[in-house]
Design an enzyme around this catalytic site. Structure first.
Site, PDB file in Angstrom:
ATOM      1  N   GLN A   1       0.828  -1.207   0.000  1.00  0.00           N
ATOM      2  CA  GLN A   1       0.000   0.000   0.000  1.00  0.00           C
ATOM      3  C   GLN A   1       0.866   1.263   0.000  1.00  0.00           C
ATOM      4  O   GLN A   1       0.347   2.357  -0.120  1.00  0.00           O
ATOM      5  CB  GLN A   1      -0.904   0.016   1.250  1.00  0.00           C
ATOM      6  CG  GLN A   1      -1.889  -1.141   1.319  1.00  0.00           C
ATOM      7  CD  GLN A   1      -2.700  -1.178   2.594  1.00  0.00           C
ATOM      8  OE1 GLN A   1      -2.864  -2.250   3.164  1.00  0.00           O
ATOM      9  NE2 GLN A   1      -3.222  -0.064   3.057  1.00  0.00           N
TER      10      GLN A   1
ATOM     11  N   ARG B   1      -8.440  -0.983   8.418  1.00  0.00           N
ATOM     12  CA  ARG B   1      -9.443  -0.051   7.902  1.00  0.00           C
ATOM     13  C   ARG B   1      -9.728   1.071   8.899  1.00  0.00           C
ATOM     14  O   ARG B   1     -10.887   1.349   9.240  1.00  0.00           O
ATOM     15  CB  ARG B   1     -10.735  -0.785   7.533  1.00  0.00           C
ATOM     16  CG  ARG B   1     -11.549  -0.003   6.519  1.00  0.00           C
ATOM     17  CD  ARG B   1     -12.685  -0.765   5.900  1.00  0.00           C
ATOM     18  NE  ARG B   1     -13.308   0.045   4.859  1.00  0.00           N
ATOM     19  CZ  ARG B   1     -14.112  -0.414   3.926  1.00  0.00           C
ATOM     20  NH1 ARG B   1     -14.408  -1.694   3.879  1.00  0.00           N
ATOM     21  NH2 ARG B   1     -14.651   0.381   3.029  1.00  0.00           N
ATOM     22  N   CYS B   2      -8.667   1.696   9.359  1.00  0.00           N
ATOM     23  CA  CYS B   2      -8.871   2.840  10.235  1.00  0.00           C
ATOM     24  C   CYS B   2      -7.615   3.687  10.300  1.00  0.00           C
ATOM     25  O   CYS B   2      -6.555   3.268   9.879  1.00  0.00           O
ATOM     26  CB  CYS B   2      -9.281   2.404  11.638  1.00  0.00           C
ATOM     27  SG  CYS B   2      -7.961   1.904  12.721  1.00  0.00           S
TER      28      CYS B   2
ATOM     29  N   GLU C   1     -12.962   4.616   5.607  1.00  0.00           N
ATOM     30  CA  GLU C   1     -12.976   3.773   6.795  1.00  0.00           C
ATOM     31  C   GLU C   1     -14.083   4.096   7.781  1.00  0.00           C
ATOM     32  O   GLU C   1     -14.294   3.346   8.733  1.00  0.00           O
ATOM     33  CB  GLU C   1     -11.637   3.942   7.523  1.00  0.00           C
ATOM     34  CG  GLU C   1     -10.462   3.564   6.681  1.00  0.00           C
ATOM     35  CD  GLU C   1      -9.187   4.216   7.152  1.00  0.00           C
ATOM     36  OE1 GLU C   1      -9.279   5.208   7.899  1.00  0.00           O
ATOM     37  OE2 GLU C   1      -8.118   3.746   6.782  1.00  0.00           O
TER      38      GLU C   1
END
Ligand code: CDP
Length: 794
Positions: free
Chosen positions: A222, A369-370, A739
């Site tokens: 990523q 996801r945060c 998110e």
């Protein structure tokens, strides 16, 4: 001629279809495993069966004898090249291949490189490792015990299992506020360990060209530029001779941020063998050894006035980091942005302490996801507000009305130092309550209770700090957090845009083109977007923590504005007027006072290569590095209604309403997709997902029979609503969104189940709120902890 219709050309606000889906839905995506290089070899990893053990001997002789095996690497061989340990993104070290001890089940011990992956796997099975088992530590309580074995005895001066201590806030002022409180509401929670589980596992192909000395690595990352810097440091290769290519990625969710041993081993193998070496992790490898999320224990108190006004909060968090502190947190914040808790409420003072613990588990703490531990922060916040409402006998919506920031309080400095700059929290709350029919549901709920039916409603209100930097506050390993975009408009008015972000399914190829379209009037279909190749993309920090739109998206707008500024000069030249007399409307410049005389952006592009004024540098391109002045602060209200079966503890979702304010929406359809995906993961966390370990450190749930991912079949429907409060500092007013629903959603489901059980006196059932936990709570009329030693899988 007049301005173009922005929606028709796919600009801001158009629900443009995702251009990347044309290849994804036809099976034409181009993932790491789709790449085949001439002469490529394959690597497999031998993993530890034990959670904590000393390595007494490794015998690789039988593996070397297998035809087709080209290389067997052990920790000792790595150590000879100073590569047995690597730095992590959080200033710790991590074993690439174990030398002294193994520290979690699934840890990398050896790798085998062979002509095909099956031979490599056979090679791994032929290796004999002699272990001496050591006691395993599987939670912070054990880690902190005085007689606990020291897991990280490799580290000089490490005398216990503490990995970090951190605090923020004002302890003394918090004490004083608690002394003034009418009521103190307390709650202890465990946010269970979970795994991001992207569909595509991790993998890499390292291709070292001995002729040129250039290393190319195709990999699932990523953050390709950070990886390039890390490879330069670890492998001591010159950075300009390293090219990281992150092709299509089948989901990341934070799991593809860390540097994994498999990447490093494949690079060394390629250098040693002079051939490309491919490593593709299998599902069990991904689910047992790569970045886990959460695993945090919270002990918190809230000081309140009897009318429900929050006076202060005090929180202590213990985190189970696993054997290596390997996730990426901004350097200043050891426990991520946990201190964003209560940012949407008017809380005058607070104090947070945190302690990280090494345990014999795979590295944890990734921002699944945060935005760096914000999921835990918002869950704790919303469970505490719900508990306080119950303690005071105040309605759950009403306590939020009394404490949420009102519109005239922005910008607001929180008790923990953040500057929350914009929002319409009360409007969002009331919209959500109206949409779900709050008052009517409450009446139905009371009537149903008379008939023995258990209905519940749960509210979660949250804000998420998205878009790190600014670079003053945020860095990873000293690399400042900003992002970048580079735009090149060709002679025919078509364009290529590159950014330092890296999409993993979020749709950047679609939305970035929309920003260019908005700024320049070039149809979005005429803009191709490329990300992920460090040889071509400008330097950026990558995509995680929903930072792409706040930072890279802002850079896209800024670079388009630079290009427009040059195009204006070209237009003045074409129209034979001075630049000051040139006006802009979407897609064209025109002469002030004579709007019929104009030049389109495409005509300006042609002039940049064929008819530029004397002395002007040819071409129409530029780049922009964007350092945001603040984080962006989206806000959301999630409300769920449920029915609990009093006989079994099974609970069904009746309705879910979401109100999201992520500022200006670039692509409303993509935003809705992001919210639905987030709510699906929120539902999974609340209802079914967790990773536990037995007393010996064996991972329970290392396969997808035990670790449950929701499918369309069990996922409820979601009703979405929108409020728009533009971000005051973002060039197009956008805030991040990817998110939010995964962060704020879990508390809505969990609060709803607790509301259904209100009459039983049960204050807390830990996630996942499994039917057996609910049933147990109803039977005994008491809380059920998910923390060891009570485990529902035992
Ligand atoms: O960093 P990441 O891409 O995961 O998250 P994000 O910046 O929140 O964006 C997720 C997707 O939603 C991207 O395609 C964005 O461009 C899109 N988005 C949008 O259309 N409007 C917003 N206000 C925010 C995001």
């Amino acid at each position: 001629m007049t301005a173009l219709d922005e929606i028709a050309i796919g600009g801001l606000g158009a629900s443009r279809r995702r251009v990347e889906d044309a290849r994804f839905v036809r099976g034409r995506g181009h993932y790491v495993d789709d790449i085949h290089l001439p002469g490529m070899l394959h690597m497999e990893i031998l993993r530890s069966p034990l959670a904590h053990a000393r390595i007494k001997a490794i015998d690789t002789s039988r593996a070397w004898e297998i035809p087709g095996v080209r290389l067997v690497l052990t920790g000792e061989m790595m150590a000879q090249r100073n590569l047995a340990w690597m730095p992590t993104l959080s200033y710790d070290t991590q074993a690439v291949l174990a030398t002294d001890k193994v520290r979690f089940q699934g840890q990398e011990v050896c790798v085998v490189v062979a002509d095909d992956p099956y031979i490599a796997k056979d090679g791994c099975e032929a290796i004999v490792v002699e272990y001496e088992a050591l006691p395993a530590i599987v939670n912070p309580e054990q880690a902190a015990a005085p007689d606990a074995p020291i897991i990280r005895d490799d580290k000089d001066g490490q005398t216990d299992n503490t990995c970090y201590r951190w605090e923020v806030g004002d302890a003394a002022a918090t004490e004083r506020a608690f002394a003034q409180a009418d009521v103190v509401s307390s709650l202890k929670l465990h946010y269970p360990r979970s795994h991001p589980s992207p569909i595509e596992c991790c993998g890499s192909i390292a291709d070292y060209d001995a002729g040129t000395g250039k290393l190319t690595v195709y990999m699932t990352t990523q953050a390709p530029h950070i990886i390039r810097a890390a490879v330069a440091l670890v492998a001591e290769l010159p950075e300009h001779m390293i090219r990281i290519v992150s092709p299509d990625i089948g989901g990341g969710f934070g799991n593809k941020v860390p540097v994994y041993p498999g990447y490093v081993a494949s690079i060394l193998a390629s250098i040693l063998l002079g051939k490309p070496v491919k490593w593709i992790e299998d599902k069990s490898g991904n689910l047992s050894s790569t970045g886990f999320g959460r695993d945090m224990y919270l002990d918190a108190q809230m000081a309140l006035r009897s009318d429900g006004k929050i006076l202060a909060v005090r929180m202590h968090a213990d985190t189970d980091q696993g054997a290596f502190f390997a996730d990426a947190q901004p350097s200043k914040f050891k426990i991520g942005l946990l201190h964003s808790a209560f940012a949407c409420y008017d809380v005058p003072v607070g104090h947070i302490t945190a302690q990280g613990h090494y345990t014999n588990k795979a590295p944890g703490g990734v921002a699944y996801r945060c935005s760096f531990r914000v999921t835990e922060a918002m869950f704790f916040q919303e469970r505490m507000v719900a508990a306080a409402a119950a303690d005071l006998g105040i309605d759950a919506a009403e306590i939020r009305r009394r404490n949420l920031l009102s519109d005239d309080q922005f910008p607001h400095r929180t008790a923990f130092g953040f500057l929350v700059d914009s929002g319409q929290y009360h409007k969002c709350l009331e919209l959500g309550l109206d949409a779900i029919g709050y008052e009517e549901f409450k009446r139905d709920q009371a009537a149903a209770r008379e008939r023995g039916r258990l209905l519940g409603i749960g509210i979660s209100t949250m804000t998420e700090p998205l878009g790190a930097g600014n670079s003053r506050e945020y860095d990873i390993l000293g690399i400042k957090m900003f992002d970048s975009a580079e735009l090149r408009v060709h002679m025919t008015g078509k364009a290529i845009l590159r950014t330092g972000a890296k999409t993993q399914g979020q749709g950047h190829e679609t939305t970035w083109a929309q920003i260019v379209s908005h700024e320049l009037g070039i149809p979005a279909d005429d803009v191709v977007v490329e990300e992920g190749d460090t040889d071509t993309a400008p330097f950026g920090m990558g995509t995680y923590a929903s930072r792409s739109t706040p930072v890279a998206g802002a850079a896209v707008a800024m670079v388009a504005r630079k290009v427009r500024a040059k195009a204006r000069k070209l237009a003045a030249h074409l129209l034979e007027v001075s630049e000051e007399d040139v006006e802009w409307e979407l897609g064209r410049f025109y002469v002030r006072g004579a709007p019929e005389r104009g030049a389109t952006i495409q005509e300006c592009a042609a002039a940049a290569y064929s008819n530029m004024p004397d002395g002007m540098e040819p071409g129409l391109e530029n780049n922009a590095y964007y350092d945001p002045p603040n984080l962006t602060w989206p806000f959301a209200v999630y409300i769920a209604t449920v029915e609990v079966d009093p006989e079994t503890g099974v609970w069904d979702v009746l309705r879910v309403v979401a109100v999201d304010d992520c500022g200006v929406r670039i692509n409303p359809m993509i935003v809705e997709g992001q919210i639905m995906g987030g709510l699906t993961e929120a539902y999974a966390m609340a209802n079914m997902q967790f990773q536990t370990y037995d007393a010996d450190g064996n991972q329970v749930g290392s396969n997808y029979m035990d670790y449950l991912l929701p499918t369309a079949w069990e996922t409820p429907g979601f009703e979405l609503h929108e409020v728009v409060t533009p971000c005051p500092h973002h060039p197009i007013g956008a805030k991040g969104v990817g998110e939010c629903a995964a962060v704020g959603g879990p508390a809505a489901f969990v609060n709803a189940v607790h509301d259904a059980l209100a009459a039983t006196g049960v204050r807390n059932i830990d996630m996942p709120v499994l039917p057996d936990r609910v049933w147990q709570a109803m039977q005994d009329g008491r809380d059920v902890s998910g923390a060891p030693p009570v485990r529902s899988d035992s």
